[in-house]
Enzyme design. Structure first.
Site, PDB file in Angstrom:
ATOM      1  N   MET A   1       8.665  -2.786  12.001  1.00 15.55           N
ATOM      2  CA  MET A   1       8.476  -1.690  11.048  1.00 15.55           C
ATOM      3  C   MET A   1       7.044  -1.695  10.513  1.00 15.55           C
ATOM      4  O   MET A   1       6.487  -2.748  10.231  1.00 15.55           O
ATOM      5  CB  MET A   1       9.453  -1.825   9.900  1.00 15.55           C
ATOM      6  CG  MET A   1      10.862  -1.590  10.378  1.00 15.55           C
ATOM      7  SD  MET A   1      11.859  -0.872   9.117  1.00 15.55           S
ATOM      8  CE  MET A   1      13.399  -0.743  10.008  1.00 15.55           C
TER       9      MET A   1
ATOM     10  N   HIS B   1       9.194  -3.432   3.644  1.00 10.12           N
ATOM     11  CA  HIS B   1       8.786  -3.680   2.246  1.00 10.12           C
ATOM     12  C   HIS B   1      10.003  -3.988   1.377  1.00 10.12           C
ATOM     13  O   HIS B   1       9.958  -4.848   0.502  1.00 10.12           O
ATOM     14  CB  HIS B   1       8.111  -2.436   1.641  1.00 10.12           C
ATOM     15  CG  HIS B   1       6.833  -2.017   2.299  1.00 10.12           C
ATOM     16  ND1 HIS B   1       6.713  -0.867   3.028  1.00 10.12           N
ATOM     17  CD2 HIS B   1       5.613  -2.608   2.308  1.00 10.12           C
ATOM     18  CE1 HIS B   1       5.470  -0.744   3.455  1.00 10.12           C
ATOM     19  NE2 HIS B   1       4.783  -1.780   3.054  1.00 10.12           N
TER      20      HIS B   1
ATOM     21  N   MET C   1       0.850  -1.191   0.000  1.00  8.46           N
ATOM     22  CA  MET C   1       0.000   0.000   0.000  1.00  8.46           C
ATOM     23  C   MET C   1       0.890   1.247   0.000  1.00  8.46           C
ATOM     24  O   MET C   1       0.446   2.334   0.369  1.00  8.46           O
ATOM     25  CB  MET C   1      -0.938  -0.014   1.209  1.00  8.46           C
ATOM     26  CG  MET C   1      -1.889  -1.218   1.178  1.00  8.46           C
ATOM     27  SD  MET C   1      -3.444  -0.957   2.057  1.00  8.46           S
ATOM     28  CE  MET C   1      -2.855  -0.681   3.703  1.00  8.46           C
TER      29      MET C   1
HETATM   30  O1  PAF Z   1      -0.179  -5.722   3.627  1.00  9.08           O
HETATM   31  C1  PAF Z   1      -0.596  -4.808   2.886  1.00  9.08           C
HETATM   32  O2  PAF Z   1       0.056  -3.815   2.657  1.00  9.08           O
HETATM   33  C2  PAF Z   1      -1.982  -4.955   2.247  1.00  9.08           C
HETATM   34  O3  PAF Z   1      -2.877  -5.570   3.105  1.00  9.08           O
HETATM   35  C3  PAF Z   1      -1.943  -5.653   0.879  1.00  9.08           C
HETATM   36  C4  PAF Z   1      -1.480  -7.092   0.989  1.00  9.08           C
HETATM   37  C5  PAF Z   1      -1.045  -4.902  -0.072  1.00  9.08           C
HETATM   38  C6  PAF Z   1      -3.356  -5.701   0.265  1.00  9.08           C
HETATM   39  O4  PAF Z   1      -3.865  -4.414   0.083  1.00  9.08           O
END
Ligand code: PAF
Length: 293
Positions: free
Chosen positions: A184, A37, A30
């Site tokens: 995080m 990430h 997101m």
């Molecule tokens: O973990 C996230 O950031 C969200 O839940 C995802 C998997 C991108 C789905 O919108």
């Protein structure tokens, strides 16, 4: 690195990649990317020829009183980070195209979505599994990478993929933490200085539970109470849940077995944080002061 915003363009690109015999890893996000990430992306990078990430703040997984509007966004910064980590394609769809007029389908995973976050965030996991299923249909990845910090999300997505025979391998990556142990999260940005200190109670309580198990305590009620007391000693905290459960079924346990998932959701000020750990019998607990700074 290429940025694609249209669903049709993304599907065509993915078809071209696969036609050339190249494998695709997808990291759905997101946005407001942090080291957690980036670690998912590094794993995806190693596993496949082409690394795709999606950036989409998915409205259907936020409840009416949740932080959809305030959720932090930084497209420019995200694109720079993605470029630095070696992403090939960034898919940034619009909500209007993902959920056009007349949209009415839901992917619902039953039991593993009922407890934990499913209790306090009704509909959240339907939003997650539906958007992830859509992303899988659009990108057609061989591998999709998710963080273990969202343990219940990872479990629900794995269940969906198994139950619906989706041809994608789900890979879970251990939680990335700040040097003092805070998991995080894009939402850490909301914490002020005092709340940031109290947020450490989550990691400290995972350590405490692990130590209690190492010292022979197997009564889930006793462990839960100790964890709750530790959290509530910290100012600005309000517990959503402290749950000890089976790491596969996510059903609550009364006794700690060989492996038990301790999952936490705690409001610190106005920020809701989650964390978890699978604690195992026969593992020496962490030292008492670890991460306590
Ligand atoms: O973990 C996230 O950031 C969200 O839940 C995802 C998997 C991108 C789905 O919108």
């Amino acid at each position: 690195m290429e940025v694609i915003r249209g669903i049709r363009q993304m599907q065509e690109k993915a078809l071209t990649v696969r036609a050339a015999g190249r494998s695709i890893a997808l990291v759905p996000t997101m946005g407001f990317l942090h080291e957690g990430h980036l670690e998912l992306m590094r794993v995806g990078r190693r596993l496949c020829d082409v690394l795709v990430i999606s950036i989409f703040v998915n409205p259907t997984q936020f409840g009416p009183s949740e932080d959809f509007d305030q959720y932090p966004r930084d497209e420019e910064g995200d694109l720079q980070k993605a470029r630095d980590v070696g992403v090939d394609l960034v898919f940034i769809p619009t909500a209007r195209e993902m959920y056009p007029e007349g949209f009415q389908s839901v992917v619902h995973v039953e039991r593993v979505t009922q407890g934990l976050c499913g209790t306090s965030r009704p509909g959240h996991f339907d939003g997650v599994t539906t958007v992830v299923a859509k992303l899988f249909n659009i990108v057609g990845p061989d591998v999709a990478v998710f963080g273990q910090k969202d343990y219940q999300q990872l479990t629900a997505i794995s269940r969906m993929v198994t139950d619906l025979n989706m041809p994608v391998k789900i890979v879970g990556v251990p939680t990335v933490r700040e040097p003092d142990g805070l998991a995080m999260s894009s939402r850490n940005k909301y914490l002020d200085q005092e709340e940031r200190a109290s947020a450490l109670s989550l990691k400290k309580s995972l350590d405490l539970a692990e130590r209690m198990l190492a010292e022979g305590e197997t009564d889930a009620g006793v462990v839960r109470q100790a964890v709750e007391s530790l959290i509530l000693e910290h100012p600005h905290t309000r517990i959503d849940y402290v749950t000890l459960c089976d790491p596969v079924s996510l059903e609550e346990v009364t006794r700690l077995g060989e492996e038990t998932l301790l999952a936490l959701a705690v409001h610190v000020g106005r920020t809701r944080l989650i964390d978890n750990r699978v604690i195992r019998k026969g593992t020496p607990g962490p030292p008492e002061d670890e991460g306590a700074s």
